[in-house]
Design an enzyme around this catalytic site. Structure first.
Site, mmCIF file in Angstrom:
data_model
loop_
_atom_site.group_PDB
_atom_site.id
_atom_site.type_symbol
_atom_site.label_atom_id
_atom_site.label_comp_id
_atom_site.label_asym_id
_atom_site.label_seq_id
_atom_site.Cartn_x
_atom_site.Cartn_y
_atom_site.Cartn_z
ATOM 1 N N HIS A 86 -14.069 -18.629 -13.789
ATOM 2 C CA HIS A 86 -15.462 -18.372 -13.400
ATOM 3 C C HIS A 86 -15.512 -17.421 -12.210
ATOM 4 C CE1 HIS A 86 -17.606 -21.547 -15.766
ATOM 5 N NE2 HIS A 86 -16.360 -22.003 -15.852
ATOM 6 N N GLU B 298 -18.080 -16.091 -10.945
ATOM 7 C CA GLU B 298 -19.259 -16.347 -10.113
ATOM 8 C C GLU B 298 -18.999 -17.450 -9.089
ATOM 9 O OE1 GLU B 298 -19.696 -19.437 -13.332
ATOM 10 O OE2 GLU B 298 -18.869 -17.409 -13.149
ATOM 11 N N CYS C 78 -15.470 -18.211 -19.554
ATOM 12 C CA CYS C 78 -15.132 -19.579 -19.913
ATOM 13 C C CYS C 78 -15.687 -19.941 -21.300
ATOM 14 C CB CYS C 78 -15.603 -20.558 -18.832
ATOM 15 S SG CYS C 78 -14.839 -22.189 -18.965
#
Length: 204
Positions: free
Chosen positions: A180, A182, A100
């Site tokens: 993202h 994660e 990002c």
């Protein structure tokens, strides 16, 4: 891997203490733990060259906007540090993965262009194609600026109708994605693909 993966952090102001802090979402700890990977958060108060002997790769994490897109002192601190990280990693062929904001930082370094966009909070579909792995996939999206173009040293890997969603360097171990990884409870196929390529770079 005998060495660690370094990761840059978000900078934010703890208003109740009137001080700047560095931080990572707990999502990152869960992600690295699930991969059995040891990671090292990088501090903006420590010269990156001190970390370099201990790293097999670096992730430029999400959070903050580029100073050129949203000027303020916090964004300037982060931009200055990450520009140095990128330069040293490229010089020493240390693998880089931008997430990002990190993807935007890499795009900017290679003279990319950006545009303010709406509707990039939530999930959306991307078209991924690197010549080996391809398809349309659902990924998350949490940004206000889209990458509209990238430098000639970079190659587009994934797109949405209003921006570039992933890219790589044509010669160096550099990867970037606008979503993202994660934050994914179950890793999407493009995330699995990009993460494995990054780990392969780190293990060379």
């Amino acid at each position: 891997m005998k060495k660690m993966i370094g990761i840059t952090q978000r900078i934010f102001e703890a208003s109740e203490y009137h001080e700047l802090r560095e931080g990572l979402a707990l999502d990152w700890g869960r992600f690295f733990n699930s991969k059995r990977v040891v990671f090292l958060p990088l501090s903006y108060e420590v010269e990156f060259s001190i970390y370099m002997p201990y790293l097999c790769g670096v992730i430029l994490s999400g959070g903050n906007d580029l100073f050129s897109l949203k000027p303020n002192p916090v964004n300037q601190i982060r931009d200055n540090y990450e520009e140095n990280v990128i330069a040293k990693c490229l010089e020493n062929k240390i693998p880089l993965l931008g997430i990002c904001h990190g993807a935007q930082a890499l795009a900017k370094y290679f003279k990319g262009e950006f545009e303010l966009v709406d509707g990039h909070v939530g999930d959306h579909r991307i078209s991924f194609d690197d010549g080996v792995f391809s398809g349309d996939f659902l990924v998350n999206s949490y940004h206000h600026f889209a990458i509209k173009s990238i430098g000639s040293d970079l190659r587009v890997l994934a797109k949405k109708d209003d921006g570039i969603e992933a890219f790589c360097h044509i010669n160096l171990p550099v990867l970037a994605m606008m979503w993202h990884m994660e934050r994914e409870e179950n890793l999407s196929e493009p995330t699995k693909y990009m993460w494995q390529k990054f780990i392969d770079f780190c293990q060379k």
